[in-house]
Structure formats: structure tokens, C-alpha cells
Design a protein around this motif. Structure first.
Motif, mmCIF file in Angstrom:
data_model
loop_
_atom_site.group_PDB
_atom_site.id
_atom_site.type_symbol
_atom_site.label_atom_id
_atom_site.label_comp_id
_atom_site.label_asym_id
_atom_site.label_seq_id
_atom_site.Cartn_x
_atom_site.Cartn_y
_atom_site.Cartn_z
ATOM 1 N N LEU A 1 0.839 -1.179 0.000
ATOM 2 C CA LEU A 1 0.000 0.000 0.000
ATOM 3 C C LEU A 1 0.880 1.238 0.000
ATOM 4 O O LEU A 1 1.829 1.321 0.793
ATOM 5 C CB LEU A 1 -0.906 0.000 1.234
ATOM 6 C CG LEU A 1 -1.757 -1.259 1.437
ATOM 7 C CD1 LEU A 1 -2.238 -1.361 2.875
ATOM 8 C CD2 LEU A 1 -2.931 -1.236 0.488
ATOM 9 N N GLN A 2 0.556 2.193 -0.838
ATOM 10 C CA GLN A 2 1.339 3.423 -0.945
ATOM 11 C C GLN A 2 0.391 4.611 -0.865
ATOM 12 O O GLN A 2 -0.352 4.883 -1.802
ATOM 13 C CB GLN A 2 2.105 3.448 -2.269
ATOM 14 C CG GLN A 2 2.974 4.671 -2.468
ATOM 15 C CD GLN A 2 4.259 4.616 -1.681
ATOM 16 O OE1 GLN A 2 4.814 3.543 -1.449
ATOM 17 N NE2 GLN A 2 4.724 5.769 -1.243
ATOM 18 N N ALA A 3 0.419 5.292 0.269
ATOM 19 C CA ALA A 3 -0.482 6.429 0.486
ATOM 20 C C ALA A 3 0.185 7.745 0.085
ATOM 21 O O ALA A 3 1.403 7.887 0.182
ATOM 22 C CB ALA A 3 -0.909 6.484 1.941
ATOM 23 N N SER A 4 -0.640 8.685 -0.321
ATOM 24 C CA SER A 4 -0.150 10.019 -0.673
ATOM 25 C C SER A 4 -1.279 11.018 -0.516
ATOM 26 O O SER A 4 -2.437 10.642 -0.297
ATOM 27 C CB SER A 4 0.367 10.035 -2.112
ATOM 28 O OG SER A 4 -0.665 9.697 -3.024
ATOM 29 N N GLY A 5 -0.934 12.298 -0.623
ATOM 30 C CA GLY A 5 -1.955 13.331 -0.620
ATOM 31 C C GLY A 5 -2.053 14.147 0.654
ATOM 32 O O GLY A 5 -2.865 15.071 0.722
ATOM 33 N N PHE B 1 -0.725 -2.469 6.437
ATOM 34 C CA PHE B 1 -0.722 -1.011 6.467
ATOM 35 C C PHE B 1 0.358 -0.491 5.538
ATOM 36 O O PHE B 1 1.460 -1.061 5.473
ATOM 37 C CB PHE B 1 -0.442 -0.484 7.871
ATOM 38 C CG PHE B 1 -1.606 -0.604 8.808
ATOM 39 C CD1 PHE B 1 -1.785 -1.740 9.584
ATOM 40 C CD2 PHE B 1 -2.525 0.425 8.928
ATOM 41 C CE1 PHE B 1 -2.866 -1.844 10.452
ATOM 42 C CE2 PHE B 1 -3.597 0.337 9.794
ATOM 43 C CZ PHE B 1 -3.776 -0.803 10.563
ATOM 44 N N GLY B 2 0.063 0.596 4.848
ATOM 45 C CA GLY B 2 1.091 1.294 4.110
ATOM 46 C C GLY B 2 1.810 2.280 5.013
ATOM 47 O O GLY B 2 1.502 2.391 6.196
ATOM 48 N N GLN B 3 2.751 3.006 4.442
ATOM 49 C CA GLN B 3 3.385 4.069 5.208
ATOM 50 C C GLN B 3 2.392 5.207 5.367
ATOM 51 O O GLN B 3 1.465 5.330 4.583
ATOM 52 C CB GLN B 3 4.683 4.549 4.524
ATOM 53 C CG GLN B 3 4.538 5.730 3.620
ATOM 54 C CD GLN B 3 3.711 5.467 2.378
ATOM 55 O OE1 GLN B 3 3.413 4.347 2.049
ATOM 56 N NE2 GLN B 3 3.312 6.528 1.689
ATOM 57 N N GLY B 4 2.493 5.977 6.387
ATOM 58 C CA GLY B 4 1.537 7.040 6.635
ATOM 59 C C GLY B 4 1.763 8.251 5.770
ATOM 60 O O GLY B 4 2.863 8.472 5.250
ATOM 61 N N THR B 5 0.726 9.028 5.604
ATOM 62 C CA THR B 5 0.838 10.341 4.980
ATOM 63 C C THR B 5 0.330 11.357 6.001
ATOM 64 O O THR B 5 -0.725 11.178 6.605
ATOM 65 C CB THR B 5 0.065 10.408 3.652
ATOM 66 O OG1 THR B 5 0.320 11.661 3.017
ATOM 67 C CG2 THR B 5 -1.435 10.231 3.817
ATOM 68 N N GLN B 6 1.111 12.384 6.213
ATOM 69 C CA GLN B 6 0.832 13.314 7.306
ATOM 70 C C GLN B 6 -0.170 14.378 6.881
ATOM 71 O O GLN B 6 -0.015 15.013 5.840
ATOM 72 C CB GLN B 6 2.132 13.972 7.757
ATOM 73 C CG GLN B 6 2.004 14.795 9.037
ATOM 74 C CD GLN B 6 3.345 15.305 9.510
ATOM 75 O OE1 GLN B 6 4.099 15.942 8.785
ATOM 76 N NE2 GLN B 6 3.678 14.980 10.753
ATOM 77 N N VAL B 7 -1.150 14.567 7.735
ATOM 78 C CA VAL B 7 -2.149 15.611 7.546
ATOM 79 C C VAL B 7 -2.053 16.568 8.731
ATOM 80 O O VAL B 7 -2.164 16.132 9.885
ATOM 81 C CB VAL B 7 -3.562 15.023 7.450
ATOM 82 C CG1 VAL B 7 -4.607 16.137 7.435
ATOM 83 C CG2 VAL B 7 -3.696 14.153 6.202
ATOM 84 N N THR B 8 -1.846 17.833 8.445
ATOM 85 C CA THR B 8 -1.778 18.855 9.485
ATOM 86 C C THR B 8 -2.825 19.906 9.195
ATOM 87 O O THR B 8 -2.822 20.497 8.112
ATOM 88 C CB THR B 8 -0.394 19.490 9.542
ATOM 89 O OG1 THR B 8 0.597 18.488 9.763
ATOM 90 C CG2 THR B 8 -0.318 20.509 10.669
ATOM 91 N N VAL B 9 -3.709 20.100 10.152
ATOM 92 C CA VAL B 9 -4.761 21.096 10.009
ATOM 93 C C VAL B 9 -4.450 22.238 10.974
ATOM 94 O O VAL B 9 -4.546 22.083 12.193
ATOM 95 C CB VAL B 9 -6.151 20.502 10.298
ATOM 96 C CG1 VAL B 9 -7.236 21.553 10.030
ATOM 97 C CG2 VAL B 9 -6.386 19.259 9.464
ATOM 98 N N SER B 10 -4.073 23.357 10.419
ATOM 99 C CA SER B 10 -3.629 24.469 11.257
ATOM 100 C C SER B 10 -3.726 25.766 10.474
ATOM 101 O O SER B 10 -3.543 25.784 9.249
ATOM 102 C CB SER B 10 -2.185 24.243 11.710
ATOM 103 O OG SER B 10 -1.696 25.370 12.423
#
Length: 113
Positions: A3-7, A103-112
Motif C-alpha cells: 500500500l502506498q499512500a499520498s496526498g 498497512f502502508g506508510q503514513g501520509t501526514q495531515v496537518t490542520v492548522s
């Protein structure tokens, strides 16, 4: 299964992001595909999932801010996120097979702001 996450990225409160996950390998018709997230200092939690046998979806947040979808022909899984809040900040992981699955590697989401 790989699994390869992005975005992921930085977004202001109220904004939107679409996460993508490229899936390779064999899936069982009884599998689930989904998205989990893990914020710093917290446990990994389910965000949304699709039950492949019935093509039905389930969400942790029932307020309709997130939508999970799958493009089976292109082996892709998506998570459309809208009206994002600072508490949505986390590493997001795509998944096959639940907590004991892949699980794939995580993709970081920052809401700020």
C-alpha cells in the motif's frame, strides 16, 4: 499486499484534502479496505472502511465530513476529507484487513491556521 499512500499536507481549518492509496497484491473478497489515523501520543484509530463483499462503507465520524471510495479497476483507494478540524491532524494510513492486516506508510495531515 503493498500500500502506498499520498496526498497529505498542511491545510487550514475548514479546508479539504483527498488522500490516495495505490494498492498492489491479491485481495480477498472478504477483505476490508480502509483508512486509519494516528495522532501524536494517541492510539491508531479507524477513520473509514469499505467491506469488499458488500461494497458498503462505515465511518468513525458519522457527521459526513469524510468519504471513502475505491477505484477497483485502477487499484486505488481514496479518502476525501472536508471541513477539516485541527483535531484531524494525524498520520493517515491506508489498510487492508483491519488492525491485523496490512498497512502502508503514513501520509501526514496537518490542520492548522
Amino acid at each position: 499486499v503493498q500500500l502506498q499512500a499520498s496526498g497529505g499536507g498542511l491545510v487550514q481549518p475548514g479546508g479539504s484534502l483527498r488522500l490516495s492509496c495505490a494498492v498492489s497484491g491479491s485481495l480477498s473478497s472478504t477483505d476490508t479496505m480502509g483508512w486509519y489515523r494516528q495522532a501524536p501520543g494517541k492510539e491508531r484509530e479507524l477513520v473509514a472502511r469499505i467491506f469488499l463483499a458488500t461494497n458498503t462503507t462505515a465511518y468513525r465520524d458519522s457527521k459526513g465530513r469524510f468519504t471513502i471510495s475505491r477505484d477497483a479497476a485502477n487499484n486505488m483507494l481514496y479518502l476525501q476529507m472536508s471541513h477539516l478540524k485541527p483535531e484531524d491532524t494525524a498520520d493517515y494510513y491506508c489498510n487492508v484487513g483491519g488492525l491485523t492486516g496490512f498497512f502502508g506508510q503514513g501520509t501526514q495531515v496537518t490542520v492548522s491556521s
